[in-house]
Design a protein around this motif. Structure first.
Motif, PDB file in Angstrom:
ATOM      1  N   MET A  53       0.828  -1.200   0.000  1.00  0.00           N
ATOM      2  CA  MET A  53       0.000   0.000   0.000  1.00  0.00           C
ATOM      3  C   MET A  53       0.865   1.253   0.000  1.00  0.00           C
ATOM      4  O   MET A  53       0.531   2.249  -0.658  1.00  0.00           O
ATOM      5  CB  MET A  53      -0.933  -0.014   1.208  1.00  0.00           C
ATOM      6  N   ALA A  54       1.983   1.240   0.710  1.00  0.00           N
ATOM      7  CA  ALA A  54       2.893   2.378   0.726  1.00  0.00           C
ATOM      8  C   ALA A  54       3.424   2.656  -0.679  1.00  0.00           C
ATOM      9  O   ALA A  54       3.473   3.812  -1.118  1.00  0.00           O
ATOM     10  CB  ALA A  54       4.050   2.124   1.692  1.00  0.00           C
ATOM     11  N   ASP A  55       3.790   1.604  -1.390  1.00  0.00           N
ATOM     12  CA  ASP A  55       4.272   1.769  -2.764  1.00  0.00           C
ATOM     13  C   ASP A  55       3.179   2.347  -3.657  1.00  0.00           C
ATOM     14  O   ASP A  55       3.445   3.203  -4.500  1.00  0.00           O
ATOM     15  CB  ASP A  55       4.765   0.431  -3.319  1.00  0.00           C
ATOM     16  N   ALA A 114       1.856  10.604  -3.011  1.00  0.00           N
ATOM     17  CA  ALA A 114       2.012  10.899  -1.578  1.00  0.00           C
ATOM     18  C   ALA A 114       3.363  11.560  -1.326  1.00  0.00           C
ATOM     19  O   ALA A 114       4.360  11.205  -1.949  1.00  0.00           O
ATOM     20  CB  ALA A 114       1.890   9.617  -0.762  1.00  0.00           C
ATOM     21  N   GLU A 115       3.378  12.538  -0.430  1.00  0.00           N
ATOM     22  CA  GLU A 115       4.608  13.269  -0.138  1.00  0.00           C
ATOM     23  C   GLU A 115       5.544  12.467   0.767  1.00  0.00           C
ATOM     24  O   GLU A 115       6.740  12.439   0.557  1.00  0.00           O
ATOM     25  CB  GLU A 115       4.278  14.609   0.505  1.00  0.00           C
ATOM     26  N   GLU A 116       4.999  11.856   1.790  1.00  0.00           N
ATOM     27  CA  GLU A 116       5.777  11.056   2.739  1.00  0.00           C
ATOM     28  C   GLU A 116       4.991   9.802   3.068  1.00  0.00           C
ATOM     29  O   GLU A 116       3.781   9.865   3.280  1.00  0.00           O
ATOM     30  CB  GLU A 116       6.029  11.823   4.043  1.00  0.00           C
ATOM     31  N   VAL A 117       5.674   8.657   3.122  1.00  0.00           N
ATOM     32  CA  VAL A 117       5.037   7.399   3.496  1.00  0.00           C
ATOM     33  C   VAL A 117       6.043   6.590   4.305  1.00  0.00           C
ATOM     34  O   VAL A 117       7.211   6.500   3.943  1.00  0.00           O
ATOM     35  CB  VAL A 117       4.601   6.573   2.259  1.00  0.00           C
ATOM     36  N   SER A 118       5.585   6.006   5.423  1.00  0.00           N
ATOM     37  CA  SER A 118       6.453   5.116   6.194  1.00  0.00           C
ATOM     38  C   SER A 118       5.636   3.952   6.740  1.00  0.00           C
ATOM     39  O   SER A 118       4.435   4.076   6.968  1.00  0.00           O
ATOM     40  CB  SER A 118       7.145   5.864   7.335  1.00  0.00           C
ATOM     41  N   THR A 163       1.969   5.298   7.851  1.00  0.00           N
ATOM     42  CA  THR A 163       1.759   6.725   8.036  1.00  0.00           C
ATOM     43  C   THR A 163       2.029   7.403   6.703  1.00  0.00           C
ATOM     44  O   THR A 163       3.045   7.119   6.065  1.00  0.00           O
ATOM     45  CB  THR A 163       2.725   7.287   9.092  1.00  0.00           C
ATOM     46  N   ALA A 164       1.108   8.274   6.285  1.00  0.00           N
ATOM     47  CA  ALA A 164       1.283   8.941   4.991  1.00  0.00           C
ATOM     48  C   ALA A 164       0.812  10.383   5.054  1.00  0.00           C
ATOM     49  O   ALA A 164      -0.113  10.714   5.793  1.00  0.00           O
ATOM     50  CB  ALA A 164       0.514   8.191   3.913  1.00  0.00           C
ATOM     51  N   ILE A 165       1.463  11.218   4.261  1.00  0.00           N
ATOM     52  CA  ILE A 165       1.028  12.592   4.034  1.00  0.00           C
ATOM     53  C   ILE A 165       0.697  12.681   2.554  1.00  0.00           C
ATOM     54  O   ILE A 165       1.566  12.451   1.707  1.00  0.00           O
ATOM     55  CB  ILE A 165       2.124  13.606   4.408  1.00  0.00           C
ATOM     56  N   VAL A 166      -0.574  12.956   2.268  1.00  0.00           N
ATOM     57  CA  VAL A 166      -1.036  12.967   0.875  1.00  0.00           C
ATOM     58  C   VAL A 166      -1.660  14.317   0.544  1.00  0.00           C
ATOM     59  O   VAL A 166      -2.196  14.993   1.413  1.00  0.00           O
ATOM     60  CB  VAL A 166      -2.055  11.831   0.608  1.00  0.00           C
ATOM     61  N   PRO A 167      -1.629  14.705  -0.742  1.00  0.00           N
ATOM     62  CA  PRO A 167      -2.319  15.928  -1.161  1.00  0.00           C
ATOM     63  C   PRO A 167      -3.824  15.783  -0.964  1.00  0.00           C
ATOM     64  O   PRO A 167      -4.374  14.684  -1.051  1.00  0.00           O
ATOM     65  CB  PRO A 167      -1.972  16.051  -2.645  1.00  0.00           C
ATOM     66  N   ASP A 168      -4.492  16.912  -0.706  1.00  0.00           N
ATOM     67  CA  ASP A 168      -5.951  16.912  -0.525  1.00  0.00           C
ATOM     68  C   ASP A 168      -6.673  16.196  -1.660  1.00  0.00           C
ATOM     69  O   ASP A 168      -7.651  15.482  -1.427  1.00  0.00           O
ATOM     70  CB  ASP A 168      -6.484  18.348  -0.454  1.00  0.00           C
TER      71      ASP A 168
END
Length: 123
Positions: free
Chosen positions: A19-21, A28-32, A101-106
């Motif tokens: 899912m991270a990939d 996504a800007e950041e994914v861990s 944990t992910a940071i994604v655009p709106d």
């Protein structure tokens, strides 16, 4: 454009990494992907001898768990399995102990949430 945060929990690291990939491919800007457990911290080397009073904590004796600090020992001793008054609860957590944990655009937030749930993740 703003960003949104996502925390999702999975059963297996392979599910979370796949899912991270996928999220990275979506922009996504950041994914861990991380794992958490019942017993945090590093193991402490040392001999435990209950006859001499050199006991790290109740959890060290009853759960056969290395305790890395006094605070961790107190927290683990409060676990029902440490007292012997439970049905066992063998081993590590049996649920979702892998966190993505992910940071994604709106713009992709809702689509990302939907794909995570379809992949078996808990948001």
């Amino acid at each position: 454009m703003g960003t949104k945060n996502i925390l999702a929990y999975f059963h297996a690291p392979e599910e979370a990494q796949a899912m991270a990939d996928r999220l990275k491919g979506m922009g996504a800007e950041e994914v861990s992907v991380d794992t958490f457990s019942l017993t945090p911290g590093e193991a402490v080397d040392g001999t435990v001898n209950p006859l001499t009073g050199e006991v790290t904590s109740l959890a060290g004796l009853t759960l056969d768990t290395p305790v890395s600090s006094r605070s961790t020992g107190i927290l683990l001793a409060a676990h029902p399995s440490a007292s012997g008054m439970s049905d066992g609860g063998e081993g590590e957590p049996s649920g979702r102990n892998i966190v993505l944990t992910a940071i994604v655009p709106d713009g992709i937030h809702q689509q990302a949430l939907k794909q995570i749930e379809e992949a078996g993740g808990l948001v």
